[in-house]
Enzyme design. Structure first.
Site, PDB file in Angstrom:
ATOM      1  N   GLU A 376      56.238 -16.238  42.989  1.00  0.00           N
ATOM      2  CA  GLU A 376      55.103 -15.709  42.276  1.00  0.00           C
ATOM      3  C   GLU A 376      55.584 -15.313  41.554  1.00  0.00           C
ATOM      4  O   GLU A 376      54.922 -16.031  41.102  1.00  0.00           O
ATOM      5  CB  GLU A 376      55.271 -14.301  43.366  1.00  0.00           C
ATOM      6  N   HIS A 443      54.211  -6.246  55.469  1.00  0.00           N
ATOM      7  CA  HIS A 443      52.726  -6.737  55.485  1.00  0.00           C
ATOM      8  C   HIS A 443      51.756  -6.505  54.931  1.00  0.00           C
ATOM      9  O   HIS A 443      50.663  -6.928  55.998  1.00  0.00           O
ATOM     10  CB  HIS A 443      53.046  -8.531  56.471  1.00  0.00           C
TER      11      HIS A 443
END
Ligand SMILES: Cc1ncc(C[n+]2csc(CCOP(=O)(O)OP(=O)(O)O)c2C)c(N)n1
Length: 637
Positions: A376, A443
């Site tokens: 990322e 998540h």
């Protein structure tokens, strides 16, 4: 510079004495319009690009006439005009920006390379690994230069890495590399020239390790006690400038007299530039100007010249799910902007974890719809690099939770770059967010508050399909970095009438979703749906619902209107209570709307725990579980 530092005329100084040949040789081997990502040892990059000394002195005195208007120190500034991208103190992030620039060159089919510098200490950062890996996987024409001066501040190289030579790492990344004498300017220049040709012709990256030595401390205050004296003696003999002078004398290119003349000319130029840079003059700064430069002006929108830019077309009768509306906004933006690149894990053939980009790669091709390695930080950095070369990009975080590993680039590079040296970051980061689906602590998080606290970012968080499409289009048109939150639980559970047209919804404008008189719920995202559901079930209570839609910048006038219309405010969010945006809104209402309040501002938020996996536990965690209680309490006040 060392004298001026002692006299207090310049700010903190990082000396490159002993390493000059690397910056100068590398810069001269490039074309003047090829981007360089220098660090704190690279004065030679700035001077070799012929940046006027006078303005450099202003920069180093913190003058508002310097390159960063007094907002940055030492070498932490850039200049678009000179194709130099300013470093952030964290060092490693420079490397991935070079990837993005090289990607832009590649896409434009330009014969150019970008260069990024790192010290040997910086090679231990994850950013080094990520940037080299991406450059190799994407076949980018970028040159990474390690200046191995033996010490990272005081830490010797043997405590920094275990491989014999750093250049050995090139093979591991699948790229070529070479170790050279960094104190020999001709070797540096020739190597760089050759490597540049290689990178352009083969469309490949290259790693160069320049062996050198730093003759001063990391910065002047920290000294050099940790370095054995013999090292200075040894490296003094290898001084790059003295040796080059000697070589030129031996080759009869220059005489000692010419060298003395050159030195005197430089000295005079330095004196004149220093004097005209007005050392010590006091300057005034203005709040408005400081705030204005946090964001780049939003001029580049597709239709900024058209009067109906924010006109919302009639909704028609076409129902789309939340995720379909996002997909359509993204799709139309891809058609609108030929310079828009999408990046993210599994977004190409697979269509993304939530299938938002399904079918895109077939239509727009692999160059614009880019699967990324699992990194990322490098991808956010590459997005910034693309922006330096005039591209727009949208990066999909596979899950908003994973933004933590790209955090530094967002918070310190994207958010601050426009304020620091006037370079915008035309980047949107899509953040599938939120819980309610039993996905556990990594998540499901709501992490919008991390970004709201960062000047320079915009934070957008739609709750309906029509807003999601219009706001996504607006964020892509906006030249600033935008965090675009998409609640995962809404993707397939919420539908709405979405206009077919390409339209924008203005960033920074809240919307009254439902009028009411007894109290106002100020909310966003899933909270809007909880509030509407509650209001529909409790028709005896007249509830006004304000959907913020954008969290940074906040629509203060809509918030004020909500207070005025009901006098009772409940701020509802899925994010946890402490440090959530509810606290900020509450404080603002207290300061600015006190006279219209009939009760204390109240907050209803999720529990201050990580978000749990078990569905019952998660239900209990959610703010929704306490909404009824909060409304009752507020009404009873
Ligand atoms: C992420 C991060 N950690 C720590 C520091 C503090 N720091 C600044 S420079 C430096 C050493 C850098 O060593 P190296 O990369 O070898 O470059 P050199 O200064 O030797 O040229 C350290 C630890 C920092 N700036 N950024």
């Amino acid at each position: 510079m060392l004298v001026l530092l002692r006299q207090g005329k310049i700010s903190k100084w990082f000396s490159g004495i002993g390493q000059e040949a690397i910056s100068v040789g590398a810069t001269l081997a490039l074309q003047p319009d090829e981007w360089i990502m220098p660090l704190h040892r690279n004065l030679g990059v700035f001077t070799s690009r012929k940046m006027p000394l006078e303005k450099l002195f202003m920069q180093w005195q913190g003058s508002k006439n310097g390159y960063s208007k007094g907002r940055e120190r030492s070498f932490h500034f850039g200049s678009k005009e000179h194709f130099i991208c300013g470093m952030i103190s964290h060092l490693g992030p420079q490397l991935a920006i070079a990837d993005g620039i090289a990607l832009a060159y590649k896409l434009k089919k330009e014969n150019k390379v970008s260069i990024a510098f790192t010290g040997e200490g910086g090679t231990s950062e994850g950013d080094f690994h990520e940037a080299l890996n991406v450059a190799a996987v994407w076949d980018l024409p970028v040159i990474f230069i390690i200046e191995n001066n033996g010490y990272g501040l005081s830490t010797p190289a043997k405590e920094q890495y275990r491989c014999e030579n750093l250049i050995d790492k090139a093979k591991g990344y699948g790229m070529e590399g070479v170790q050279i004498d960094g104190n020999n300017i001709l070797e540096v220049y020739d190597t760089l020239k050759g490597v540049r040709e290689y990178c352009i012709n083969n469309q490949k990256p290259y790693l160069i390790e320049c062996m050198t030595f730093r003759m001063r401390g990391h910065e002047e205050a920290s000294g050099t006690k940790y370095v054995p004296t013999e090292m200075f003696e040894e490296w003094n003999k290898k001084d790059p400038i003295k040796n080059y002078e000697q070589y030129l004398i031996e080759e009869k290119v220059l005489s000692e007299i010419t060298i003395a003349d050159i030195r005197n000319e430089f000295k005079a130029e330095i004196e004149v530039s220093l004097n005209s840079s007005r050392v010590g003059t006091s300057e005034s700064f203005h709040i408005e100007e400081e705030l204005k430069d946090v964001y780049a002006p939003n001029k580049k929108g597709y239709s900024s010249t058209k009067p109906n830019r924010f006109h919302f077309p009639p909704s028609g009768d076409r129902g789309l799910k939340f995720f379909e509306a996002i997909k359509e906004g993204l799709h139309q933006s891809m058609q609108q902007h030929q310079n828009l690149i999408l990046m993210g894990q599994d977004i190409a053939e697979y269509g993304g974890a939530f299938k938002i980009t399904e079918g895109f790669v077939e239509e727009f091709g692999k160059e614009r719809i880019r699967n990324t390695p699992l990194c990322e930080s490098a991808i956010v950095g590459a997005a910034l690099g693309l922006s330096l070369e005039g591209y727009k990009s949208v990066m999909e975080m596979q899950f908003g939770d994973f933004v933590t590993v790209g955090f530094n680039q967002i918070i310190n590079n994207l958010a601050k770059i426009n304020y620091r040296w006037g370079q915008n970051a035309d980047v949107v980061i899509r953040m599938p967010t939120g819980g309610g689906v039993g996905a556990g602590p990594f998540h499901s998080q709501s992490n919008e508050a991390w970004f709201i606290h960062t000047p320079g970012l915009k934070v957008v968080y739609p709750s309906s399909p029509e807003d999601a499409k219009g706001l996504l289009i607006a964020t892509i048109n906006d030249p600033n970095p935008v965090m675009f939150f998409e609640h995962k639980a809404l993707y397939r559970s919420v539908s709405g009438n979405v206009p077919k047209e390409y339209y924008e919804i203005e960033i920074g404008k809240a919307k009254v979703v439902k009028e009411g008189e007894d109290l106002s719920i100020i909310t966003y995202g899933a909270g809007v749906h909880w509030a509407v559901e509650y209001a529909n079930k409790n028709l005896d209570i007249s509830i006004q619902i304000l959907d913020l839609r954008t969290l940074l910048p906040l629509d203060y006038s809509a918030i004020k209107e909500a207070v005025k219309s009901t006098g009772k405010i409940l701020i509802l969010h899925e994010d946890t209570l402490i440090g959530g945006i509810g606290g900020e809104i509450s404080a603002w209402v207290n300061e600015h709307c006190f006279e219209w309040l009939d009760a204390p501002v109240m907050r209803c938020a999720s529990l201050d725990t990580p978000i749990p996996f078990n569905l019952e536990l998660e239900k209990n965690f959610m703010a929704k579980a306490r909404l009824h209680q909060a409304i009752e309490k507020l009404l009873a006040y």
